[in-house]
Design a protein around this motif. Structure first.
Motif, PDB file in Angstrom:
ATOM      1  N   CYS A   1       0.850  -1.200   0.000  1.00 29.44           N
ATOM      2  CA  CYS A   1       0.000   0.000   0.000  1.00 29.44           C
ATOM      3  C   CYS A   1       0.886   1.250   0.000  1.00 29.44           C
ATOM      4  O   CYS A   1       1.599   1.504   0.959  1.00 29.44           O
ATOM      5  CB  CYS A   1      -0.904   0.014   1.233  1.00 29.44           C
TER       6      CYS A   1
ATOM      7  N   ALA B   1      -0.372   4.368  -0.309  1.00 33.29           N
ATOM      8  CA  ALA B   1      -1.337   5.474  -0.299  1.00 33.29           C
ATOM      9  C   ALA B   1      -0.785   6.756   0.314  1.00 33.29           C
ATOM     10  O   ALA B   1      -1.023   7.844  -0.207  1.00 33.29           O
ATOM     11  CB  ALA B   1      -2.610   5.047   0.421  1.00 33.29           C
TER      12      ALA B   1
ATOM     13  N   GLN C   1      -9.535   2.010  -4.234  1.00 31.98           N
ATOM     14  CA  GLN C   1      -8.433   1.151  -4.638  1.00 31.98           C
ATOM     15  C   GLN C   1      -7.868   1.617  -5.975  1.00 31.98           C
ATOM     16  O   GLN C   1      -6.663   1.709  -6.167  1.00 31.98           O
ATOM     17  CB  GLN C   1      -8.934  -0.286  -4.727  1.00 31.98           C
TER      18      GLN C   1
ATOM     19  N   ILE D   1      -4.385   1.352  -3.793  1.00 27.80           N
ATOM     20  CA  ILE D   1      -4.327   0.720  -2.472  1.00 27.80           C
ATOM     21  C   ILE D   1      -4.771  -0.733  -2.617  1.00 27.80           C
ATOM     22  O   ILE D   1      -5.819  -0.998  -3.196  1.00 27.80           O
ATOM     23  CB  ILE D   1      -5.276   1.426  -1.479  1.00 27.80           C
TER      24      ILE D   1
END
Lengths: 303, 114
Positions: free
Chosen positions: A166, A168, A251, A256
């Protein structure tokens, strides 16, 4: 910079393997050395190839395991003169790579040293040449990866709480200062940042804002809507579908992994954690501002 | 960088971001070059663990590193409390350079360019 004591992951020495080919030992042949090197590195051990020529790092307090084709087929007993470092020796004459790895593994287990590779090293790395200490990453991350140092600087505190794959938080950094070295593309992977790169990263933040504030707000709104609908319709399936649709959208927007999104806590808990992180960030920024203003005032008085 | 640099190779063992053939080629060439060198399984893991070995490596002075993006390597060391000396460090990038190019640069004699 944070001190080691502030970190979450325990600092445990790892076994350092030395392939010794100096006095008292025969040289390994190229294929044997290559096979050993690959085997040891694939198994997660640091290796020092000790040969004539070149500079090697000095020993620290990590235990050493010295492998060599020692003369007369017997490894000499070696002890550190200062008694700081444990040294193990192993003659590897006529041992196949697998057998050598087995012996190294045995020593590692006996000494309770760190097990290599037990955690996938995925975590953010901050480029402090770019970081402006805006604390957006701290406010954004709900998994407690970031914290504030004693000097009120953003720092990565809990690497092992980061969600594998991830990236993000790097998307919300307006300066492209957050790297994930194992990410597939730049500038998140550490590639030099171009002006275009910064703009691209900024754009992602802007788009997320256009879509309705920060993504957690978006998630909360969606979840609240879903709750309302659930209350009205008493239809659990619809609520779940709604949540899923929201997650899929996020996502795509921020790359993510679904796994990370699915591990998000309940909306109430999200709200609590987000507020807590934001408070921490705001406090740190306020303290820095106060310090700065204090310094200006002091300079003014001096002037 | 005037002294003979310490050679450090990162195997990036826990991800597939460095092409396998590049890693193997660089390691083989270092192996065949007949010089002493250091090899670590994964600089990222060592950084997160604050492995004292990074401090030891940073303290060698002149160092030539075969790993990934220089910006990432620099800050991985920094995150472990073991900053590299800017003027004594040369970082080769196995994610974008060929195995031959990295190995040539690692094995060349003489001063390193930073």
């Amino acid at each position: 910079m944070s001190t080691v004591a502030e970190q979450n992951l325990p600092v445990v020495n790892a076994l350092r393997v030395v392939l010794y080919e100096g006095q008292g030992a025969d040289a390994l042949d190229s294929a044997e050395r290559n096979s050993l090197l690959n085997g040891l590195l694939d198994s997660g051990y640091a290796v020092t190839c000790a040969r004539d020529g070149g500079t090697l790092s000095a020993p620290d307090e990590s235990p050493l395991m010295v492998l060599g084709r020692f003369h007369e087929g017997a490894a000499p007993a070696i002890a550190d003169a200062e008694d700081r470092v444990d040294v193990f020796t192993q003659d590897i004459t006529s041992l196949a790579t697998e057998a050598v790895l087995e012996r190294v593994r045995f020593v590692r287990e006996q000494t309770a040293l760190r097990v290599p590779g037990e955690w996938h090293p995925w975590f953010p790395v901050i480029d402090y040449d770019r970081c402006t200490n805006c604390m957006q990453c701290l406010s954004f991350c709900l998994f407690g990866v970031y914290d504030v140092s004693n000097e009120d600087k953003i720092q990565v505190r809990n690497e092992d709480q980061c969600k594998t794959n991830c990236p993000a938080c790097s998307r919300v950094c307006p300066e492209a200062a957050i790297m994930f070295p194992k990410y597939r593309s730049g500038p998140v992977n550490g590639e030099e940042v171009s002006d275009e790169g910064v703009e691209r990263e900024k754009m992602k933040v802007d788009i997320s804002a256009l879509l309705g504030g920060d993504i957690y707000q978006k998630l909360r709104d969606r979840s609240d809507q879903a709750k309302e609908r659930f209350a009205k319709e008493r239809d659990e399936t619809v609520a779940l579908k709604e949540r899923k649709r929201c997650l899929v959208e996020m996502q795509k927007d921020m790359d993510i992994p679904m796994e990370a999104l699915m591990s998000l806590p309940s909306p109430d808990e999200i709200q609590r954690r987000a507020a807590e992180a934001k408070q921490k960030a705001d406090d740190a920024i306020a303290r820095r501002m106060r310090d700065r203003d204090g310094n200006y005032a002091e300079d003014g008085l001096k002037g | 960088m005037t002294e003979k640099p310490c050679l450090l190779y990162c195997h990036c063992a826990y991800a597939k971001v460095v092409p396998e053939e590049t890693r193997r080629e660089v390691l083989k060439r270092l192996n065949d070059a007949g010089v002493a060198f250091e090899a670590v399984p994964d600089l990222c893991e060592m950084s997160a663990r604050k492995d004292p070995a990074l401090e030891r490596l940073a303290a060698t002075g002149a160092i030539r590193i075969a790993a990934c993006y220089p910006r990432a390597v620099k800050w991985l060391f920094h995150a472990a409390g073991a900053p590299l000396g800017d003027d004594q460090t040369e970082i080769l990038n196995m994610r974008v350079q060929t195995g031959d190019d990295v190995a040539d640069a690692m094995c060349r004699t003489g001063e390193a360019s930073s």
